[in-house]
Design a protein around this motif. Structure first.
Motif, PDB file in Angstrom:
ATOM      1  N   LEU A  18       0.825  -1.210   0.000  1.00 51.05           N
ATOM      2  CA  LEU A  18       0.000   0.000   0.000  1.00 51.05           C
ATOM      3  C   LEU A  18       0.863   1.265   0.000  1.00 51.05           C
ATOM      4  N   TYR A  19       1.872   1.282   0.853  1.00 50.02           N
ATOM      5  CA  TYR A  19       2.721   2.461   0.961  1.00 50.02           C
ATOM      6  C   TYR A  19       3.539   2.683  -0.303  1.00 50.02           C
ATOM      7  N   THR A  20       4.053   1.609  -0.873  1.00 50.63           N
ATOM      8  CA  THR A  20       4.838   1.721  -2.100  1.00 50.63           C
ATOM      9  C   THR A  20       3.975   2.231  -3.251  1.00 50.63           C
ATOM     10  N   VAL A  21       2.785   1.674  -3.409  1.00 50.84           N
ATOM     11  CA  VAL A  21       1.879   2.126  -4.470  1.00 50.84           C
ATOM     12  C   VAL A  21       1.515   3.596  -4.256  1.00 50.84           C
ATOM     13  N   GLY A  22       1.250   3.978  -3.007  1.00 50.15           N
ATOM     14  CA  GLY A  22       0.903   5.368  -2.711  1.00 50.15           C
ATOM     15  C   GLY A  22       2.040   6.327  -3.007  1.00 50.15           C
ATOM     16  N   VAL A  23       3.222   6.026  -2.504  1.00 46.41           N
ATOM     17  CA  VAL A  23       4.369   6.937  -2.669  1.00 46.41           C
ATOM     18  C   VAL A  23       4.778   7.035  -4.141  1.00 46.41           C
ATOM     19  N   PHE A  24       4.876   5.902  -4.820  1.00 42.12           N
ATOM     20  CA  PHE A  24       5.331   5.963  -6.206  1.00 42.12           C
ATOM     21  C   PHE A  24       4.235   6.415  -7.157  1.00 42.12           C
ATOM     22  N   GLY A  25       2.983   6.192  -6.789  1.00 44.81           N
ATOM     23  CA  GLY A  25       1.880   6.757  -7.569  1.00 44.81           C
ATOM     24  C   GLY A  25       1.893   8.273  -7.493  1.00 44.81           C
ATOM     25  N   GLU A  26       2.135   8.769  -6.298  1.00 39.58           N
ATOM     26  CA  GLU A  26       2.226  10.215  -6.080  1.00 39.58           C
ATOM     27  C   GLU A  26       3.434  10.790  -6.822  1.00 39.58           C
ATOM     28  N   ARG A  27       4.579  10.110  -6.747  1.00 38.09           N
ATOM     29  CA  ARG A  27       5.789  10.580  -7.448  1.00 38.09           C
ATOM     30  C   ARG A  27       5.555  10.630  -8.954  1.00 38.09           C
ATOM     31  N   ARG A  28       4.953   9.576  -9.481  1.00 35.93           N
ATOM     32  CA  ARG A  28       4.746   9.493 -10.929  1.00 35.93           C
ATOM     33  C   ARG A  28       3.760  10.554 -11.415  1.00 35.93           C
ATOM     34  N   SER A  29       2.660  10.748 -10.679  1.00 31.33           N
ATOM     35  CA  SER A  29       1.644  11.703 -11.122  1.00 31.33           C
ATOM     36  C   SER A  29       2.056  13.147 -10.844  1.00 31.33           C
ATOM     37  N   GLY A  30       2.968  13.334  -9.872  1.00 28.73           N
ATOM     38  CA  GLY A  30       3.393  14.683  -9.527  1.00 28.73           C
ATOM     39  C   GLY A  30       2.361  15.450  -8.728  1.00 28.73           C
ATOM     40  N   THR A  31       1.340  14.755  -8.291  1.00 30.59           N
ATOM     41  CA  THR A  31       0.294  15.395  -7.504  1.00 30.59           C
ATOM     42  C   THR A  31      -0.178  14.440  -6.418  1.00 30.59           C
ATOM     43  N   LEU A  32      -0.944  14.960  -5.518  1.00 26.39           N
ATOM     44  CA  LEU A  32      -1.471  14.170  -4.411  1.00 26.39           C
ATOM     45  C   LEU A  32      -2.973  14.053  -4.589  1.00 26.39           C
ATOM     46  N   VAL A  82       2.746  11.005  10.831  1.00 25.28           N
ATOM     47  CA  VAL A  82       2.963  12.398  10.448  1.00 25.28           C
ATOM     48  C   VAL A  82       2.722  12.561   8.945  1.00 25.28           C
ATOM     49  N   HIS A  83       3.239  11.622   8.172  1.00 23.35           N
ATOM     50  CA  HIS A  83       3.107  11.666   6.716  1.00 23.35           C
ATOM     51  C   HIS A  83       1.646  11.611   6.278  1.00 23.35           C
ATOM     52  N   ALA A  84       0.891  10.663   6.812  1.00 26.34           N
ATOM     53  CA  ALA A  84      -0.524  10.533   6.441  1.00 26.34           C
ATOM     54  C   ALA A  84      -1.308  11.774   6.873  1.00 26.34           C
ATOM     55  N   GLY A  85      -0.992  12.302   8.062  1.00 30.16           N
ATOM     56  CA  GLY A  85      -1.654  13.529   8.514  1.00 30.16           C
ATOM     57  C   GLY A  85      -1.337  14.707   7.615  1.00 30.16           C
ATOM     58  N   TRP A  86      -0.057  14.855   7.272  1.00 27.88           N
ATOM     59  CA  TRP A  86       0.355  15.951   6.382  1.00 27.88           C
ATOM     60  C   TRP A  86      -0.288  15.776   5.003  1.00 27.88           C
ATOM     61  N   ALA A  87      -0.370  14.541   4.518  1.00 23.19           N
ATOM     62  CA  ALA A  87      -1.006  14.284   3.223  1.00 23.19           C
ATOM     63  C   ALA A  87      -2.461  14.733   3.249  1.00 23.19           C
ATOM     64  N   THR A  88      -3.139  14.430   4.340  1.00 31.31           N
ATOM     65  CA  THR A  88      -4.545  14.809   4.466  1.00 31.31           C
ATOM     66  C   THR A  88      -4.696  16.327   4.450  1.00 31.31           C
ATOM     67  N   VAL A  89      -3.893  17.019   5.240  1.00 35.89           N
ATOM     68  CA  VAL A  89      -3.951  18.487   5.305  1.00 35.89           C
ATOM     69  C   VAL A  89      -3.571  19.100   3.957  1.00 35.89           C
ATOM     70  N   THR A  90      -2.527  18.573   3.322  1.00 37.30           N
ATOM     71  CA  THR A  90      -2.077  19.093   2.027  1.00 37.30           C
ATOM     72  C   THR A  90      -3.157  18.912   0.967  1.00 37.30           C
ATOM     73  N   LEU A  91      -3.816  17.770   0.982  1.00 36.41           N
ATOM     74  CA  LEU A  91      -4.884  17.515   0.010  1.00 36.41           C
ATOM     75  C   LEU A  91      -6.047  18.474   0.222  1.00 36.41           C
ATOM     76  N   ILE A  92      -6.418  18.695   1.460  1.00 37.48           N
ATOM     77  CA  ILE A  92      -7.543  19.582   1.758  1.00 37.48           C
ATOM     78  C   ILE A  92      -7.217  21.025   1.380  1.00 37.48           C
ATOM     79  N   ARG A  93      -6.009  21.473   1.697  1.00 37.36           N
ATOM     80  CA  ARG A  93      -5.622  22.866   1.425  1.00 37.36           C
ATOM     81  C   ARG A  93      -5.234  23.119  -0.027  1.00 37.36           C
ATOM     82  N   ARG A  94      -4.815  22.075  -0.735  1.00 40.13           N
ATOM     83  CA  ARG A  94      -4.351  22.203  -2.126  1.00 40.13           C
ATOM     84  C   ARG A  94      -3.212  23.222  -2.247  1.00 40.13           C
ATOM     85  N   ASN A  95      -2.267  23.157  -1.331  1.00 36.14           N
ATOM     86  CA  ASN A  95      -1.143  24.081  -1.277  1.00 36.14           C
ATOM     87  C   ASN A  95      -0.031  23.567  -2.181  1.00 36.14           C
TER      88      ASN A  95
END
Length: 162
Positions: A18-32, A82-95
């Motif tokens: 799950l973590y590998t698919v998430g991290v590398f999916g995010e890296r490949r797409s360039g977005t969260l 921390v990472h999952a929390g930051w991901a959630t906040v970053t997604l909501i804020r779209r910063n």
């Protein structure tokens, strides 16, 4: 092999997937995306479940002690939280600015998480069953090589973190 150990091993391996698919999916797409955030939380849940079961097994077998594997495992879970929390906040804020820093942090957390995973694998698999010191050295070497490959820029130069 006990049922508890099988369940714990499957849970931690699911965390890896799950973590590998998430991290590398995010890296490949360039977005969260929401998909990535859900993969991070799922990986955290699986890793925490597997770790709790393995901790219980270690306490029951009197193999106890909170060695380097335990310390790195706890650090990895804290970083994943921390990472999952930051991901959630970053997604909501779209910063967008925060998003760039988040991408590098994702890879760092994934690499950090690999250290206890590899240590546990090398120490726990009977056919390999390395001593702790060799397992630690091997895991750090593997992760260092992966980090070098992942953070290399175009033209073969290592990119500086920004």
């Amino acid at each position: 092999m006990s049922v508890e150990l099988i369940v714990a091993s499957v849970a931690i391996t699911c965390a890896l997937v799950l973590y590998t698919v998430g991290v590398f999916g995010e890296r490949r797409s360039g977005t969260l995306s929401l998909r990535h955030v859900l993969l991070f939380w799922g990986g955290l849940a699986c890793d925490t479940t597997g770790t709790m079961i393995m901790t219980s097994i270690a306490q029951q077998s009197e193999a106890g002690g909170f060695g380097i594997h335990g310390v790195t495992g706890l650090l990895a879970i804290v970083l994943m939280l921390v990472h999952a929390g930051w991901a959630t906040v970053t997604l909501i804020r779209r910063n967008e600015r925060g998003m760039k820093r988040f991408h590098a942090f994702s890879t760092f957390v994934w690499l950090t998480w690999l250290v206890p995973y590899i240590i546990g694998m090398l120490v726990g698999i009977p056919m390999i069953h390395l001593q702790a010191v060799c397992a630690i050295g091997t895991s750090v070497l593997v992760v260092a090589v992966l980090a070098f490959v992942l953070f290399r820029g175009k033209g073969g130069h290592v990119r500086a973190a920004r």
